[in-house]
Structure formats: structure tokens, C-alpha cells
Design a protein around this motif. Structure first.
Motif, PDB file in Angstrom:
ATOM      1  N   ILE A   1       0.698  -1.010  -0.474  1.00  0.00           N
ATOM      2  CA  ILE A   1       0.318  -0.192   0.154  1.00  0.00           C
ATOM      3  C   ILE A   1       1.111   1.191  -0.335  1.00  0.00           C
ATOM      4  CG2 ILE A   1      -1.181   1.073   1.553  1.00  0.00           C
ATOM      5  CD1 ILE A   1      -2.904  -1.281   2.287  1.00  0.00           C
ATOM      6  N   VAL A   2       2.136   0.903   0.725  1.00  0.00           N
ATOM      7  CA  VAL A   2       2.633   2.244   0.610  1.00  0.00           C
ATOM      8  C   VAL A   2       3.892   2.492  -0.585  1.00  0.00           C
ATOM      9  CG1 VAL A   2       5.165   3.112   2.563  1.00  0.00           C
ATOM     10  CG2 VAL A   2       2.697   2.501   3.305  1.00  0.00           C
ATOM     11  N   LEU A   3       3.926   1.587  -1.186  1.00  0.00           N
ATOM     12  CA  LEU A   3       4.829   1.668  -2.251  1.00  0.00           C
ATOM     13  C   LEU A   3       3.853   1.891  -3.597  1.00  0.00           C
ATOM     14  CD1 LEU A   3       7.085  -1.419  -2.238  1.00  0.00           C
ATOM     15  CD2 LEU A   3       7.635   0.407  -1.985  1.00  0.00           C
ATOM     16  N   GLY A   4       3.173   1.364  -3.042  1.00  0.00           N
ATOM     17  CA  GLY A   4       0.816   2.485  -4.635  1.00  0.00           C
ATOM     18  C   GLY A   4       1.095   3.520  -4.548  1.00  0.00           C
ATOM     19  N   VAL A   5       1.367   4.560  -2.771  1.00  0.00           N
ATOM     20  CA  VAL A   5       1.278   5.293  -2.900  1.00  0.00           C
ATOM     21  C   VAL A   5       2.280   6.517  -4.302  1.00  0.00           C
ATOM     22  CG1 VAL A   5       0.069   6.943  -0.879  1.00  0.00           C
ATOM     23  CG2 VAL A   5      -1.073   5.214  -1.261  1.00  0.00           C
ATOM     24  N   ALA A   6       3.475   5.883  -3.075  1.00  0.00           N
ATOM     25  CA  ALA A   6       4.313   6.377  -3.334  1.00  0.00           C
ATOM     26  C   ALA A   6       4.355   7.125  -4.227  1.00  0.00           C
ATOM     27  CB  ALA A   6       5.782   5.773  -2.396  1.00  0.00           C
ATOM     28  N   ALA A   7       4.341   5.378  -5.336  1.00  0.00           N
ATOM     29  CA  ALA A   7       4.280   5.210  -6.775  1.00  0.00           C
ATOM     30  C   ALA A   7       3.452   6.638  -7.110  1.00  0.00           C
ATOM     31  CB  ALA A   7       4.007   4.106  -7.440  1.00  0.00           C
ATOM     32  N   ILE A   8       1.948   6.804  -6.994  1.00  0.00           N
ATOM     33  CA  ILE A   8       1.264   7.578  -7.433  1.00  0.00           C
ATOM     34  C   ILE A   8       1.472   9.078  -7.513  1.00  0.00           C
ATOM     35  CG2 ILE A   8      -0.852   8.102  -7.094  1.00  0.00           C
ATOM     36  CD1 ILE A   8      -1.656   5.295  -6.673  1.00  0.00           C
ATOM     37  N   LEU A   9       1.712   9.226  -6.537  1.00  0.00           N
ATOM     38  CA  LEU A   9       2.316  10.172  -6.262  1.00  0.00           C
ATOM     39  C   LEU A   9       3.777  10.815  -6.569  1.00  0.00           C
ATOM     40  CD1 LEU A   9       2.224  10.305  -2.265  1.00  0.00           C
ATOM     41  CD2 LEU A   9       1.093  11.831  -3.538  1.00  0.00           C
ATOM     42  N   ALA A  10       4.608   9.876  -6.872  1.00  0.00           N
ATOM     43  CA  ALA A  10       5.710  10.487  -7.737  1.00  0.00           C
ATOM     44  C   ALA A  10       5.173  10.930  -9.549  1.00  0.00           C
ATOM     45  CB  ALA A  10       6.931   9.040  -7.949  1.00  0.00           C
ATOM     46  N   VAL A  11       4.078  10.126  -9.695  1.00  0.00           N
ATOM     47  CA  VAL A  11       3.679   9.943 -11.218  1.00  0.00           C
ATOM     48  C   VAL A  11       3.057  11.586 -11.170  1.00  0.00           C
ATOM     49  CG1 VAL A  11       1.749   9.393 -12.751  1.00  0.00           C
ATOM     50  CG2 VAL A  11       3.205   7.912 -12.025  1.00  0.00           C
ATOM     51  N   ILE A  12       2.131  11.689 -10.376  1.00  0.00           N
ATOM     52  CA  ILE A  12       1.148  13.297  -9.968  1.00  0.00           C
ATOM     53  C   ILE A  12       2.817  14.272 -10.292  1.00  0.00           C
ATOM     54  CG2 ILE A  12       0.015  14.830  -8.685  1.00  0.00           C
ATOM     55  CD1 ILE A  12      -1.543  12.548  -8.100  1.00  0.00           C
ATOM     56  N   LEU A  13       4.223  13.971  -9.341  1.00  0.00           N
ATOM     57  CA  LEU A  13       4.942  15.060  -9.504  1.00  0.00           C
ATOM     58  C   LEU A  13       5.510  14.819 -10.200  1.00  0.00           C
ATOM     59  CD1 LEU A  13       6.301  16.380  -7.020  1.00  0.00           C
ATOM     60  CD2 LEU A  13       8.170  14.410  -6.726  1.00  0.00           C
ATOM     61  N   VAL A  14       6.322  14.747 -11.436  1.00  0.00           N
ATOM     62  CA  VAL A  14       6.532  14.325 -12.750  1.00  0.00           C
ATOM     63  C   VAL A  14       5.643  15.152 -13.724  1.00  0.00           C
ATOM     64  CG1 VAL A  14       6.860  12.593 -14.623  1.00  0.00           C
ATOM     65  CG2 VAL A  14       8.157  12.486 -11.941  1.00  0.00           C
ATOM     66  N   PHE A  15       4.010  14.805 -13.914  1.00  0.00           N
ATOM     67  CA  PHE A  15       3.120  15.386 -14.324  1.00  0.00           C
ATOM     68  C   PHE A  15       2.902  16.888 -13.933  1.00  0.00           C
ATOM     69  CE2 PHE A  15       1.723  11.313 -16.037  1.00  0.00           C
ATOM     70  CZ  PHE A  15       2.524  11.174 -17.392  1.00  0.00           C
ATOM     71  N   GLN A  16       3.552  17.018 -12.446  1.00  0.00           N
ATOM     72  CA  GLN A  16       3.319  19.069 -12.523  1.00  0.00           C
ATOM     73  C   GLN A  16       4.292  19.358 -13.046  1.00  0.00           C
ATOM     74  OE1 GLN A  16       1.809  18.958  -8.912  1.00  0.00           O
ATOM     75  NE2 GLN A  16      -0.227  19.285  -9.251  1.00  0.00           N
ATOM     76  N   ASN A  17       6.043  18.819 -13.724  1.00  0.00           N
ATOM     77  CA  ASN A  17       7.082  19.851 -13.574  1.00  0.00           C
ATOM     78  C   ASN A  17       7.208  19.188 -14.897  1.00  0.00           C
ATOM     79  OD1 ASN A  17       7.645  20.195 -11.089  1.00  0.00           O
ATOM     80  ND2 ASN A  17       6.411  18.346 -10.122  1.00  0.00           N
ATOM     81  N   MET A  18       6.503  19.342 -15.782  1.00  0.00           N
ATOM     82  CA  MET A  18       6.812  19.041 -17.629  1.00  0.00           C
ATOM     83  C   MET A  18       7.776  20.150 -18.319  1.00  0.00           C
ATOM     84  SD  MET A  18       5.048  16.107 -17.740  1.00  0.00           S
ATOM     85  CE  MET A  18       4.852  15.936 -19.588  1.00  0.00           C
ATOM     86  N   GLN A  19       8.256  21.804 -17.161  1.00  0.00           N
ATOM     87  CA  GLN A  19       8.797  22.509 -18.008  1.00  0.00           C
ATOM     88  C   GLN A  19      10.142  22.069 -18.413  1.00  0.00           C
ATOM     89  OE1 GLN A  19       6.915  22.169 -14.821  1.00  0.00           O
ATOM     90  NE2 GLN A  19       8.205  23.570 -13.684  1.00  0.00           N
ATOM     91  N   VAL A  20      11.078  22.458 -18.896  1.00  0.00           N
ATOM     92  CA  VAL A  20      12.520  22.525 -19.337  1.00  0.00           C
ATOM     93  C   VAL A  20      13.091  23.720 -17.928  1.00  0.00           C
ATOM     94  CG1 VAL A  20      14.532  22.682 -21.313  1.00  0.00           C
ATOM     95  CG2 VAL A  20      12.768  22.085 -21.286  1.00  0.00           C
ATOM     96  N   VAL A  21      14.572  22.947 -17.516  1.00  0.00           N
ATOM     97  CA  VAL A  21      15.114  23.649 -16.741  1.00  0.00           C
ATOM     98  C   VAL A  21      16.505  23.642 -16.577  1.00  0.00           C
ATOM     99  CG1 VAL A  21      13.353  23.089 -14.712  1.00  0.00           C
ATOM    100  CG2 VAL A  21      14.746  21.601 -14.816  1.00  0.00           C
ATOM    101  N   LEU A  22      17.644  23.916 -16.108  1.00  0.00           N
ATOM    102  CA  LEU A  22      18.881  24.703 -16.188  1.00  0.00           C
ATOM    103  C   LEU A  22      18.790  23.204 -14.529  1.00  0.00           C
ATOM    104  CD1 LEU A  22      21.767  25.147 -17.534  1.00  0.00           C
ATOM    105  CD2 LEU A  22      21.224  26.918 -16.065  1.00  0.00           C
ATOM    106  N   LEU A  23      20.249  22.280 -14.971  1.00  0.00           N
ATOM    107  CA  LEU A  23      21.225  21.990 -13.433  1.00  0.00           C
ATOM    108  C   LEU A  23      22.347  22.513 -13.424  1.00  0.00           C
ATOM    109  CD1 LEU A  23      20.494  20.428 -11.209  1.00  0.00           C
ATOM    110  CD2 LEU A  23      20.703  18.589 -12.059  1.00  0.00           C
ATOM    111  N   ARG A  24      22.683  23.323 -12.171  1.00  0.00           N
ATOM    112  CA  ARG A  24      23.898  23.522 -12.230  1.00  0.00           C
ATOM    113  C   ARG A  24      24.889  22.579 -11.380  1.00  0.00           C
ATOM    114  NH1 ARG A  24      23.369  29.400 -12.973  1.00  0.00           N
ATOM    115  NH2 ARG A  24      22.580  30.132 -15.252  1.00  0.00           N
TER     116      ARG A  24
END
Length: 87
Positions: A23-46
Motif C-alpha cells: 500500500i505504501v509503495l503504491g501510494v508513493a508510486a502514484i505521488l511520484a507520477v503526479i509529481l512528474v506530470f506537474q513538472n513538464m517545463q525545461v529546467v537548467l541544473l548546475r
């Protein structure tokens, strides 16, 4: 006549169902997918003197994967140390 012998009946485990770990792993996976789809913009990492440009979701996935790998390695090292100590 079809009779079922007691030895042929499947016995359900006590406390059957989905374990809390899944259950914990499933919830973490769902939250990770939501986090990914909310961050589609291009960023610069230094990092020190390197610069990387990539979509934010890709950077997040890389960070999640690295964290997972570090967790596996640390867990394996701790288990190995404890087994050598006889714990």
C-alpha cells in the motif's frame, strides 16, 4: 457425485489481503507520477562546473532513481554488516 476433500480446499491465510508495504509503495508510486506530470517545463541544473538542461520530470525521475539505488546499497551494506556481527 463430486465431493470435495478437506485437503483439496484452499485455505486462506490468516490476515490475508494486501500488505501495508505494498500500500505504501503504491501510494508513493502514484505521488511520484503526479509529481512528474506537474513538472513538464525545461529546467537548467548546475552541478559544480557542469550545466544540464532537461525537462524537470526527467531530473526528478533521475533523482528518484538515484535515491532508490542509494537506499538499496545502504540496506545491503547494513544487512551484510549485521550478518557478520551475528545479529
Amino acid at each position: 457425485m463430486n465431493t470435495v476433500k478437506p485437503s483439496e480446499v484452499s485455505v486462506r491465510r490468516r490476515g490475508g489481503g494486501v500488505s501495508p508495504r505494498w500500500i505504501v509503495l503504491g501510494v508513493a508510486a502514484i505521488l511520484a507520477v503526479i509529481l512528474v506530470f506537474q513538472n513538464m517545463q525545461v529546467v537548467l541544473l548546475r552541478v559544480f562546473f557542469w550545466e544540464f538542461t532537461a525537462p524537470a520530470y526527467l531530473m526528478l525521475l533521475i533523482a528518484l532513481a538515484l535515491g532508490f539505488i542509494v537506499g538499496l546499497v545502504v540496506s545491503a551494506l547494513l544487512r551484510r554488516r549485521n550478518s557478520r556481527r551475528g545479529l
